[in-house]
Design a protein around this motif. Structure first.
Motif, mmCIF file in Angstrom:
data_model
loop_
_atom_site.group_PDB
_atom_site.id
_atom_site.type_symbol
_atom_site.label_atom_id
_atom_site.label_comp_id
_atom_site.label_asym_id
_atom_site.label_seq_id
_atom_site.Cartn_x
_atom_site.Cartn_y
_atom_site.Cartn_z
ATOM 1 N N HIS A 1 5.134 -14.341 4.924
ATOM 2 C CA HIS A 1 4.595 -15.106 3.798
ATOM 3 C C HIS A 1 4.626 -14.221 2.558
ATOM 4 C CE1 HIS A 1 1.941 -17.388 1.188
ATOM 5 N NE2 HIS A 1 1.909 -18.375 2.071
ATOM 6 N N PRO A 2 5.143 -14.722 1.432
ATOM 7 C CA PRO A 2 5.286 -13.870 0.238
ATOM 8 C C PRO A 2 3.970 -13.304 -0.280
ATOM 9 C CG PRO A 2 5.650 -16.200 -0.295
ATOM 10 C CD PRO A 2 5.661 -16.090 1.200
ATOM 11 N N ALA A 3 2.857 -13.974 -0.007
ATOM 12 C CA ALA A 3 1.565 -13.491 -0.506
ATOM 13 C C ALA A 3 1.089 -12.256 0.242
ATOM 14 C CB ALA A 3 0.518 -14.600 -0.420
ATOM 15 N N ARG A 4 1.592 -12.030 1.448
ATOM 16 C CA ARG A 4 1.155 -10.858 2.202
ATOM 17 C C ARG A 4 1.558 -9.563 1.487
ATOM 18 N NH1 ARG A 4 -1.009 -11.934 7.256
ATOM 19 N NH2 ARG A 4 -0.998 -9.700 7.627
ATOM 20 N N ALA A 5 2.649 -9.607 0.766
ATOM 21 C CA ALA A 5 3.070 -8.420 0.013
ATOM 22 C C ALA A 5 2.081 -8.112 -1.103
ATOM 23 C CB ALA A 5 4.471 -8.636 -0.562
ATOM 24 N N ILE A 6 1.476 -9.146 -1.681
ATOM 25 C CA ILE A 6 0.478 -8.932 -2.726
ATOM 26 C C ILE A 6 -0.772 -8.305 -2.121
ATOM 27 C CG2 ILE A 6 -0.804 -9.993 -4.606
ATOM 28 C CD1 ILE A 6 2.269 -10.219 -4.795
ATOM 29 N N VAL A 7 -1.189 -8.810 -0.968
ATOM 30 C CA VAL A 7 -2.347 -8.247 -0.271
ATOM 31 C C VAL A 7 -2.100 -6.784 0.063
ATOM 32 C CG1 VAL A 7 -3.771 -8.368 1.812
ATOM 33 C CG2 VAL A 7 -3.056 -10.479 0.665
ATOM 34 N N GLN A 8 -0.926 -6.506 0.635
ATOM 35 C CA GLN A 8 -0.592 -5.140 1.020
ATOM 36 C C GLN A 8 -0.556 -4.217 -0.197
ATOM 37 O OE1 GLN A 8 -0.293 -4.233 4.155
ATOM 38 N NE2 GLN A 8 0.235 -2.083 3.798
ATOM 39 N N GLY A 9 0.039 -4.717 -1.279
ATOM 40 C CA GLY A 9 0.118 -3.914 -2.491
ATOM 41 C C GLY A 9 -1.247 -3.616 -3.087
ATOM 42 N N HIS A 10 -2.138 -4.597 -3.019
ATOM 43 C CA HIS A 10 -3.495 -4.405 -3.534
ATOM 44 C C HIS A 10 -4.219 -3.308 -2.755
ATOM 45 C CE1 HIS A 10 -7.480 -5.468 -5.113
ATOM 46 N NE2 HIS A 10 -7.906 -5.359 -3.866
ATOM 47 N N LYS A 11 -4.135 -3.381 -1.429
ATOM 48 C CA LYS A 11 -4.828 -2.392 -0.597
ATOM 49 C C LYS A 11 -4.189 -1.010 -0.729
ATOM 50 C CE LYS A 11 -7.880 -5.251 1.043
ATOM 51 N NZ LYS A 11 -9.310 -5.137 0.628
ATOM 52 N N GLU A 12 -2.874 -0.955 -0.847
ATOM 53 C CA GLU A 12 -2.202 0.336 -1.017
ATOM 54 C C GLU A 12 -2.573 0.966 -2.361
ATOM 55 O OE1 GLU A 12 1.910 -0.520 -0.468
ATOM 56 O OE2 GLU A 12 1.776 -0.528 1.740
ATOM 57 N N ALA A 13 -2.715 0.136 -3.392
ATOM 58 C CA ALA A 13 -3.103 0.654 -4.709
ATOM 59 C C ALA A 13 -4.516 1.206 -4.680
ATOM 60 C CB ALA A 13 -2.988 -0.453 -5.759
ATOM 61 N N LEU A 14 -5.406 0.540 -3.946
ATOM 62 C CA LEU A 14 -6.779 1.040 -3.807
ATOM 63 C C LEU A 14 -6.773 2.397 -3.123
ATOM 64 C CD1 LEU A 14 -9.858 0.733 -3.934
ATOM 65 C CD2 LEU A 14 -9.727 -0.570 -1.789
ATOM 66 N N ARG A 15 -5.990 2.518 -2.061
ATOM 67 C CA ARG A 15 -5.898 3.802 -1.368
ATOM 68 C C ARG A 15 -5.332 4.881 -2.291
ATOM 69 N NH1 ARG A 15 -6.034 5.446 3.945
ATOM 70 N NH2 ARG A 15 -5.303 7.587 4.135
ATOM 71 N N ALA A 16 -4.322 4.527 -3.066
ATOM 72 C CA ALA A 16 -3.709 5.495 -3.969
ATOM 73 C C ALA A 16 -4.701 5.965 -5.037
ATOM 74 C CB ALA A 16 -2.473 4.887 -4.625
ATOM 75 N N ASP A 17 -5.509 5.038 -5.549
ATOM 76 C CA ASP A 17 -6.521 5.411 -6.542
ATOM 77 C C ASP A 17 -7.528 6.396 -5.947
ATOM 78 O OD1 ASP A 17 -5.524 3.876 -8.637
ATOM 79 O OD2 ASP A 17 -6.642 2.104 -8.032
#
Length: 206
Positions: A123-139
């Motif tokens: 599902h294309p929205a899963r990439a948005i979810v993954q990106g959001h969580k990865e960005a939080l980890r990166a911060d």
């Protein structure tokens, strides 16, 4: 003398569709909310909906992208208000979470909620979810590294567990004041975690 005020312009059809999606997807869930409900709430024609979005999946992507952008703005504002000390910025992540939870109608992380409903891995929205969580980890990893803590990945893991656990348990009501308790735990954790330079980047003293 009579003053005449021009009425505020009505939001665009796309803006109304996104606002309706934000309200309905978050309050009732992605699966339970159909396109017809979005169209009715936005007061647009069906043709107008498909002019802006290819279908429901595209709207879900836009809904999550909009929420991610809103979170990024809130986090940036909260971190800026916390000051330049990296350790204060770590805590600011939890302050931003507390702000989210204080909003009326809060029912947990919209990204975690959506991921639980998006059964198909492609599902294309899963990439948005993954990106959001990865960005939080990166911060968090950047703030931890700037504060010169040792074992960066391990500390970030613990912080994320506290973050996600506090968000979920407070939304479910299974822990009273879960975020405040997580913040207190973060303070104790950071005060005791070993640093490469113990004098560097600590919390400001009064």
């Amino acid at each position: 003398m009579t003053l005449h005020f021009e009425p505020a312009p009505r939001p665009s059809a796309r803006s109304r569709l996104l606002a309706a999606a934000d309200d309905l997807f978050y309050a009732h869930g992605v699966d339970a909310t159909g396109v017809d409900a979005i169209i009715e709430a936005a007061d647009v024609a069906r043709m107008t909906f498909y002019k802006h979005f290819r279908g429901k999946d595209a709207l879900v992507v836009a809904y999550l992208e909009q929420r991610d952008a809103r979170w990024r703005r809130l986090l940036a504002e909260t971190c800026n208000a916390a000051g330049p000390q990296p350790q204060a910025r770590i805590r600011a992540v939890f302050d931003a979470l507390a702000t989210c939870h204080s909003e009326p109608g809060f029912r947990g992380c919209s990204f975690a909620n959506a991921a639980a409903e998006l059964a198909h891995r492609d599902h294309p929205a899963r990439a948005i979810v993954q990106g959001h969580k990865e960005a939080l980890r990166a911060d968090l990893a950047r703030f931890v590294d700037e504060a010169e803590f040792l074992a960066v990945d391990e500390l970030v893991d613990v912080l994320l567990i506290l973050y996600e656990g506090a968000s979920t348990t407070q939304a479910l009501g299974t822990v009273t004041d879960a975020i405040a308790k997580a913040q207190a735990t973060v303070d104790r954790l950071l005060d005791s975690w070993p640093k490469n330079n113990p004098a560097a980047a600590g919390r400001p003293t009064s």
